[in-house]
Scaffold this active site. Structure first.
Site, PDB file in Angstrom:
ATOM      1  CE  LYS A   3     -12.146  42.293  67.107  1.00  0.00           C
ATOM      2  NZ  LYS A   3     -12.782  41.965  68.229  1.00  0.00           N
ATOM      3  CG  HIS A  59     -22.406  47.056  66.841  1.00  0.00           C
ATOM      4  ND1 HIS A  59     -21.396  46.423  67.083  1.00  0.00           N
ATOM      5  CD2 HIS A  59     -22.647  47.446  65.579  1.00  0.00           C
ATOM      6  CE1 HIS A  59     -20.768  45.923  65.970  1.00  0.00           C
ATOM      7  NE2 HIS A  59     -21.563  46.745  65.131  1.00  0.00           N
ATOM      8  CE  LYS A  80     -22.422  43.036  64.337  1.00  0.00           C
ATOM      9  NZ  LYS A  80     -21.663  43.394  63.077  1.00  0.00           N
ATOM     10  NE  ARG A 100     -16.310  39.176  58.392  1.00  0.00           N
ATOM     11  CZ  ARG A 100     -17.203  39.399  59.048  1.00  0.00           C
ATOM     12  NH1 ARG A 100     -18.593  39.579  58.497  1.00  0.00           N
ATOM     13  NH2 ARG A 100     -17.294  39.689  60.359  1.00  0.00           N
ATOM     14  NE  ARG A 104     -26.797  38.284  62.183  1.00  0.00           N
ATOM     15  CZ  ARG A 104     -25.493  38.272  62.390  1.00  0.00           C
ATOM     16  NH1 ARG A 104     -24.948  37.109  62.847  1.00  0.00           N
ATOM     17  NH2 ARG A 104     -24.875  39.417  62.193  1.00  0.00           N
TER      18      ARG A 104
HETATM   19  P1  ADP Z   1     -21.139  40.180  61.017  1.00  0.00           P
HETATM   20  O1  ADP Z   1     -19.931  41.002  61.509  1.00  0.00           O
HETATM   21  O2  ADP Z   1     -21.073  40.155  59.447  1.00  0.00           O
HETATM   22  O3  ADP Z   1     -22.283  40.624  61.676  1.00  0.00           O
HETATM   23  P2  ADP Z   1     -20.848  37.878  62.588  1.00  0.00           P
HETATM   24  O4  ADP Z   1     -19.642  38.735  63.471  1.00  0.00           O
HETATM   25  O5  ADP Z   1     -21.921  37.351  62.868  1.00  0.00           O
HETATM   26  O6  ADP Z   1     -20.793  38.784  61.314  1.00  0.00           O
HETATM   27  O7  ADP Z   1     -19.708  36.677  61.908  1.00  0.00           O
HETATM   28  C1  ADP Z   1     -20.183  36.449  60.460  1.00  0.00           C
HETATM   29  C2  ADP Z   1     -19.963  34.780  60.673  1.00  0.00           C
HETATM   30  O8  ADP Z   1     -18.395  34.967  60.495  1.00  0.00           O
HETATM   31  C3  ADP Z   1     -20.327  33.979  61.674  1.00  0.00           C
HETATM   32  O9  ADP Z   1     -20.851  32.818  61.076  1.00  0.00           O
HETATM   33  C4  ADP Z   1     -19.142  33.950  62.585  1.00  0.00           C
HETATM   34  O10 ADP Z   1     -19.481  32.789  63.256  1.00  0.00           O
HETATM   35  C5  ADP Z   1     -18.065  33.755  61.740  1.00  0.00           C
HETATM   36  N1  ADP Z   1     -16.883  34.446  62.039  1.00  0.00           N
HETATM   37  C6  ADP Z   1     -16.614  35.572  62.353  1.00  0.00           C
HETATM   38  N2  ADP Z   1     -15.213  35.744  62.827  1.00  0.00           N
HETATM   39  C7  ADP Z   1     -14.780  34.559  62.779  1.00  0.00           C
HETATM   40  C8  ADP Z   1     -13.291  34.222  63.274  1.00  0.00           C
HETATM   41  N3  ADP Z   1     -12.441  35.023  63.591  1.00  0.00           N
HETATM   42  N4  ADP Z   1     -13.199  32.741  62.940  1.00  0.00           N
HETATM   43  C9  ADP Z   1     -14.191  31.966  62.706  1.00  0.00           C
HETATM   44  N5  ADP Z   1     -15.448  32.486  62.471  1.00  0.00           N
HETATM   45  C10 ADP Z   1     -15.677  33.758  62.326  1.00  0.00           C
HETATM   46  P1  ADP Z   2     -15.993  40.597  67.216  1.00  0.00           P
HETATM   47  O1  ADP Z   2     -14.827  40.672  66.197  1.00  0.00           O
HETATM   48  O2  ADP Z   2     -16.310  39.366  67.908  1.00  0.00           O
HETATM   49  O3  ADP Z   2     -17.186  41.049  66.286  1.00  0.00           O
HETATM   50  P2  ADP Z   2     -16.150  43.512  68.338  1.00  0.00           P
HETATM   51  O4  ADP Z   2     -14.863  44.079  68.678  1.00  0.00           O
HETATM   52  O5  ADP Z   2     -16.680  43.928  67.219  1.00  0.00           O
HETATM   53  O6  ADP Z   2     -16.017  41.706  68.393  1.00  0.00           O
HETATM   54  O7  ADP Z   2     -17.071  43.810  69.491  1.00  0.00           O
HETATM   55  C1  ADP Z   2     -18.243  42.592  69.716  1.00  0.00           C
HETATM   56  C2  ADP Z   2     -19.490  43.216  70.571  1.00  0.00           C
HETATM   57  O8  ADP Z   2     -18.825  43.290  71.948  1.00  0.00           O
HETATM   58  C3  ADP Z   2     -19.715  45.018  70.225  1.00  0.00           C
HETATM   59  O9  ADP Z   2     -20.726  44.918  69.297  1.00  0.00           O
HETATM   60  C4  ADP Z   2     -20.114  45.365  71.585  1.00  0.00           C
HETATM   61  O10 ADP Z   2     -21.448  44.806  72.037  1.00  0.00           O
HETATM   62  C5  ADP Z   2     -19.195  44.450  72.544  1.00  0.00           C
HETATM   63  N1  ADP Z   2     -17.842  45.432  72.703  1.00  0.00           N
HETATM   64  C6  ADP Z   2     -16.858  45.293  72.325  1.00  0.00           C
HETATM   65  N2  ADP Z   2     -15.888  46.284  72.656  1.00  0.00           N
HETATM   66  C7  ADP Z   2     -16.465  46.992  73.803  1.00  0.00           C
HETATM   67  C8  ADP Z   2     -16.090  47.840  74.808  1.00  0.00           C
HETATM   68  N3  ADP Z   2     -14.835  48.585  74.675  1.00  0.00           N
HETATM   69  N4  ADP Z   2     -17.090  48.397  75.450  1.00  0.00           N
HETATM   70  C9  ADP Z   2     -18.211  47.658  75.616  1.00  0.00           C
HETATM   71  N5  ADP Z   2     -18.545  46.792  74.714  1.00  0.00           N
HETATM   72  C10 ADP Z   2     -17.776  46.151  73.748  1.00  0.00           C
HETATM   73 MG    MG Z   3     -17.676  42.898  65.388  1.00  0.00          MG
END
Ligand code: ADP
Ligand code: ADP
Ligand code: MG
Length: 455
Positions: free
Chosen positions: A119, A211, A239, A295, A341
């Protein structure tokens, strides 16, 4: 040069494994499904042409065990591997090991995964491509002092995030210097334990954000976007309900958002399917890139419903060496689609995981209804993996009609005796704020704090 895939190893489980097998079949590709000891009977294993067992139930010993998965790939004689989502899908070393074996990894190359899957690196790539990011750190934070100085400059609240984080994990909101000083060492320890990488960075916390993410496809030369999805309904930053297109996004901003995703993907000569995630701040009418997922995503079906493009087939074709079959002008977004979901979690018990038997699985049918699942009646949801049972996807010519259809479909959907999140979705599909499209990423948690649900 075209290398059409003939035999594909499906390196995932559950609904996405079924989804990949369906796409492979459509293209005449033979399939080999890997299974843990707990998944021998799963739907995808029964659908695949061949099955290879790769280890004990625990993910670390099976689906996340690089040695075992590579060994299965070797034994299978498959010429390609689809990693699905989660597990090894964004592991650059794994992708490299697959290609080093002379097989195709269905996804971008290892270098791109490293650049965009991390990231902090992705933030830098976004800045370089002129895509706005959330105000925050330029690189990784080395210690609490650097974090404190930066937070002072940005202003509280701030978010500490793990560079290697995913699935909503490794994120915390910090509202003062004291909280930050205490949180940094904890966050480093947690990220090291969870992701094998203690790297952290910091972002301003955007209140009331929505988002919004953009689906892209690239073939290494050309990149197209397939419009946006909105995934503002989240619990614990995961989500739970997703839509395409976004509920209320000004047209000019939408065009800018999609163009920025294409620009960023082009700047890394992206190959495969990917998603650029953003936060949209309605108060400032501005968007900020937060991360890229290199992905297929869980919520890809809503994009498929509104564009008519089969994203998993496209992934396989691109991986096989084909150039993109569509130009940007060919891609249209028609109507509205919603995905909910359905997780094996008990809404009456704070969404506690509720693995167990599925004796009843009654799924509504209809042209505008799709149900993606890895289970059928008589299966069991094992306790070892994530709790996703299936995804109910509906579409309609307008958002209001899609919600109406969703409401009806949820009445007909019956899964049991495992407890599921169906009651949550039934309540949400009737909620006035949601019907107005008036939600942020914190909306659901607030709503849950005020509303009791039954199982
Ligand atoms: P999307 O970004 O497709 O909405 P999610 O954030 O819900 O998906 O993640 C998709 C799947 O991958 C979920 O089952 C989540 O638990 C898993 N997942 C996502 N990132 C990681 C990670 N860094 N390590 C392990 N599992 C992950
Ligand atoms: P992941 O890799 O776990 O999906 P993200 O960076 O996509 O992590 O962030 C997951 C969620 O966390 C976002 O969809 C949002 O709801 C919240 N989030 C992430 N960054 C911020 C931010 N800077 N301010 C507010 N909410 C955030
Ligand atoms: Mg994300």
């Amino acid at each position: 040069m075209t290398t059409p895939i003939r035999k594909l190893l499906v390196a995932n489980r559950g609904e996405i494994a079924v989804r990949i097998i369906r796409a492979a079949r459509k293209l005449g590709i033979a399939t080999v499904q890997i299974v843990s000891e707990a998944d021998r009977e799963m739907l995808a294993a029964r659908m695949a042409d061949e099955v290879i067992e790769i280890g004990p139930p625990a993910a670390a010993k099976s689906y996340l065990n690089v040695g075992n998965v590579l060994d299965a790939l070797r034994r299978s004689g498959a010429d390609a591997l689809h990693p699905g989502y989660g597990f090894l899908s964004e592991n650059a070393q794994f992708a490299k090991a697959v290609t080093d074996m002379g097989r195709i990894f269905v996804g971008p190359d290892a270098g791109t995964i490293e650049r965009m899957g991390d990231k902090v690196n992705a933030r830098q790539a976004a800045i370089a491509a002129g895509v706005p990011v959330v105000p925050g750190s330029e690189g990784r934070l080395d210690d609490a002092r650097a974090a404190l100085e930066l937070a002072e400059a940005i202003g509280y609240p701030v978010m500490i995030k793990a560079a290697a984080g995913g699935g909503g994990r490794g994120i915390r909101v910090v509202r003062s210097a004291e909280e930050l000083a205490a949180a940094v060492p904890q966050a480093i320890a947690e990220a090291t334990a969870a992701f094998g990488d203690g790297g952290l960075y910091l972002e301003a916390y955007i209140e009331n954000a929505r988002h919004i993410e953009v689906q892209i496809l690239g073939d290494g030369e050309t990149v197209v976007h397939l419009f946006e999805r909105e995934c503002s309904l989240q619990r614990r930053r995961q989500k739970v309900w997703e839509e395409a297109p976004a509920a209320a996004l000004p047209a000019a901003l939408r065009a800018e958002l999609c163009a920025s995703a294409v620009r960023l993907a082009r700047s890394v000569a992206y190959r495969g399917a990917g998603t650029m995630e953003y936060l949209y701040d309605p108060d400032r009418n501005a968007f900020y890139f937060i991360e890229m997922n290199t992905r297929i995503q869980v919520e890809h079906p809503v994009t498929e419903m509104v564009t008519g493009v089969d994203l998993v087939c496209e992934m396989l074709l691109i991986a096989g060496g084909r150039k993109l079959s569509m130009a940007q002008e060919d891609i249209r977004c028609d109507g509205h689609a919603i995905e909910v979901r359905i997780n094996a979690e008990d809404p009456a018990r704070n969404f506690f995981p509720s693995p167990g038997p599925i004796d009843r699985l009654q799924v509504p049918s209809g042209e505008a209804i799709r149900f993606d699942t890895g289970f059928d009646a008589g299966s069991r949801v094992p306790p070892y993996y994530d709790s996703l049972v299936g995804k109910l996807i509906v579409s309609g010519s307008s958002r209001a009609l899609a919600i109406e259809r969703l409401r009806q479909a949820l009445e007909e959907l019956d899964i049991g005796p495992v407890a599921t999140t169906i009651p949550l979705h039934r309540a949400l599909a009737r909620n006035a704020d949601l019907l107005d499209g008036n939600v942020s990423t914190q909306w659901l948690e607030r709503w849950l704090a005020e509303n009791a649900l039954s199982s």
